[in-house]
Scaffold this active site. Structure first.
Site, short mmCIF file in Angstrom:
data_model
loop_
_atom_site.label_atom_id
_atom_site.label_comp_id
_atom_site.label_asym_id
_atom_site.label_seq_id
_atom_site.Cartn_x
_atom_site.Cartn_y
_atom_site.Cartn_z
CG ASP A 1 -2.09 0.94 1.08
OD1 ASP A 1 -2.43 1.30 -0.06
OD2 ASP A 1 -2.67 1.33 2.12
CG HIS B 1 -0.40 1.90 -9.13
ND1 HIS B 1 -0.58 1.57 -7.81
CD2 HIS B 1 -1.48 2.63 -9.48
CE1 HIS B 1 -1.72 2.09 -7.38
NE2 HIS B 1 -2.28 2.75 -8.38
CG LEU C 1 9.52 -17.04 -3.81
CD1 LEU C 1 9.48 -16.97 -2.29
CD2 LEU C 1 10.00 -15.70 -4.39
C1 IPE Z 1 -5.44 -2.80 -0.07
O1 IPE Z 1 -5.15 -1.45 -0.21
C2 IPE Z 1 -5.40 -3.49 -1.39
C3 IPE Z 1 -4.08 -3.58 -2.01
C4 IPE Z 1 -2.95 -3.18 -1.50
C5 IPE Z 1 -4.05 -4.21 -3.31
P1 IPE Z 1 -6.29 -0.34 -0.34
O2 IPE Z 1 -5.59 0.94 -0.52
O3 IPE Z 1 -7.24 -0.74 -1.41
O4 IPE Z 1 -7.03 -0.46 1.06
P2 IPE Z 1 -7.89 0.57 1.87
O5 IPE Z 1 -8.96 1.08 0.94
O6 IPE Z 1 -6.98 1.67 2.31
O7 IPE Z 1 -8.42 -0.21 3.03
C1 IPE Z 2 -1.61 0.11 -3.28
O1 IPE Z 2 -1.42 1.47 -3.35
C2 IPE Z 2 -1.87 -0.52 -4.62
C3 IPE Z 2 -3.28 -0.87 -4.83
C4 IPE Z 2 -4.22 -0.81 -3.94
C5 IPE Z 2 -3.64 -1.31 -6.16
P1 IPE Z 2 -2.64 2.49 -3.34
O2 IPE Z 2 -3.02 2.75 -4.75
O3 IPE Z 2 -3.74 2.02 -2.48
O4 IPE Z 2 -1.94 3.76 -2.73
P2 IPE Z 2 -2.55 4.79 -1.72
O5 IPE Z 2 -3.04 4.01 -0.53
O6 IPE Z 2 -3.67 5.48 -2.42
O7 IPE Z 2 -1.41 5.68 -1.38
MG MG Z 3 -4.20 2.32 -0.52
#
Ligand code: IPE
Ligand code: IPE
Ligand code: MG
Length: 225
Positions: A10, A27, A121
Site C-alpha cells: 500500500d 504503481h 519460491l
Molecule cells: C489494499 O489497499 C489493497 C491492495 C494493497 C491491493 P487499499 O488501498 O485498497 O485499502 P484501503 O482502501 O486503504 O483499506
Molecule cells: C496500493 O497502493 C496498490 C493498490 C491498492 C492497487 P494504493 O493505490 O492504495 O496507494 P494509496 O493508498 O492510495 O497511497
Molecule cells: Mg491504498
C-alpha cells in the site's frame, strides 16, 4: 520449507501524489519494488510470498487507474516469466478471474504453467481478491473442515509474517483465514520505497517474537525477567 510472508503493498498512490506525479507512476515504481523483493526473498528464508496487487474493492477506483494497474500486471507477466523460470519461482494468482480481461487471464495461465515445476519460491499474487469472497466460495464448494478450507483457498501454508506498507493499520479483506496466527507488521514506508533492508529488519524482529499459538509461554521467558 521457508516462511510464508504476505504483503499488503500500500501507499503507491500517495507516494506519487507527494511527488506531483500521476498515481499510476506510483504503481509503476511499486512494480520495481516487487522485482527487488522477489530477487532477495529466497535468501531471506521466504518460501511463500503472497502479494496483494488488486482487491475486489479496488474496482471502485477510476477506470483509468484500474486499466493502468492491469496493464502493469500484464507487463510484469510478459517481461518476467522467463526470469521467474530461471530463478525457480513458481507463480500463482489467487482471486477471481471471471471479471478480468481474457488476455490477462491467458497470461496468468501461461506464467502459472511455465513455472509450475519451480520450487525455490512460491510467488502468489492476489488479483481481484477478497478473502471473504474466497471463504464463501470454499463454503459453496463444500469445504467443512479446516484442511478442506485451506486447500480450497489455494493450499498455501498459514501466513507467518503479514506486512502492510503505506501507514494504514488494517487488513482490507486480505488472507483473513490464513493469517489467524500471523505476526503483524505495519510500516509507514510507502511500497515504492520499501527496501530489502527493511524487510530484513522485519524478519529479524519476527524471529525474536514468541509465537505461542495459544499455549502458555515457556517458563524460561519469565525466569529471564
Ligand atoms: C489494499 O489497499 C489493497 C491492495 C494493497 C491491493 P487499499 O488501498 O485498497 O485499502 P484501503 O482502501 O486503504 O483499506
Ligand atoms: C496500493 O497502493 C496498490 C493498490 C491498492 C492497487 P494504493 O493505490 O492504495 O496507494 P494509496 O493508498 O492510495 O497511497
Ligand atoms: Mg491504498
Amino acid at each position: 520449507m521457508g516462511l510464508h510472508v504476505a504483503i499488503i503493498m500500500d501507499g503507491n498512490g500517495r507516494w506519487a501524489t507527494a511527488r506531483r506525479m500521476p498515481r499510476i507512476a506510483g504503481h509503476r515504481a511499486g512494480a520495481a519494488t516487487v522485482r527487488r523483493v522477489i530477487e532477495e526473498a529466497p535468501a531471506m528464508g521466504i518460501g511463500t510470498l503472497t502479494l496483494y496487487a488488486f482487491s475486489s474493492d479496488n474496482w471502485k477506483r477510476p477506470v483509468e487507474e484500474v486499466t493502468g494497474l492491469f496493464m502493469l500486471l500484464g507487463e510484469f507477466l510478459e517481461r518476467e516469466t522467463r526470469a521467474l523460470v530461471e530463478k525457480g519461482v513458481r507463480f500463482s494468482a489467487i482471486g477471481r478471474r471471471d471479471r478480468l480481461d481474457a488476455r490477462l487471464v491467458r497470461m496468468i495461465e501461461e506464467t502459472e504453467a511455465a513455472t509450475v515445476g519451480c520450487g525455490t519460491l512460491h510467488l502468489r499474487v492476489a488479483i481481484d481478491y477478497s478473502s471473504r469472497d474466497a471463504l464463501l466460495a470454499a463454503a459453496r464448494d463444500g469445504a467443512s473442515t479446516r484442511e478442506e478450507v485451506s486447500a480450497l483457498l489455494g493450499g498455501a501454508p498459514d501466513v507467518d509474517v503479514l506486512i502492510r506498507t503505506g501507514g494504514e493499520k488494517r487488513l482490507s479483506d486480505f488472507l483473513l483465514w490464513e493469517s489467524a496466527y500471523a505476526e503483524l507488521f505495519f510500516t509507514a514506508t510507502a511500497w515504492p520505497d520499501f527496501s530489502n533492508g527493511e524487510l530484513g529488519r522485519i524478519l529479524e524482529e519476527f524471529r525474536s517474537r514468541d509465537r505461542r499459538f495459544g499455549a502458555a509461554p515457556a517458563v524460561a521467558a519469565f525466569a529471564l525477567r
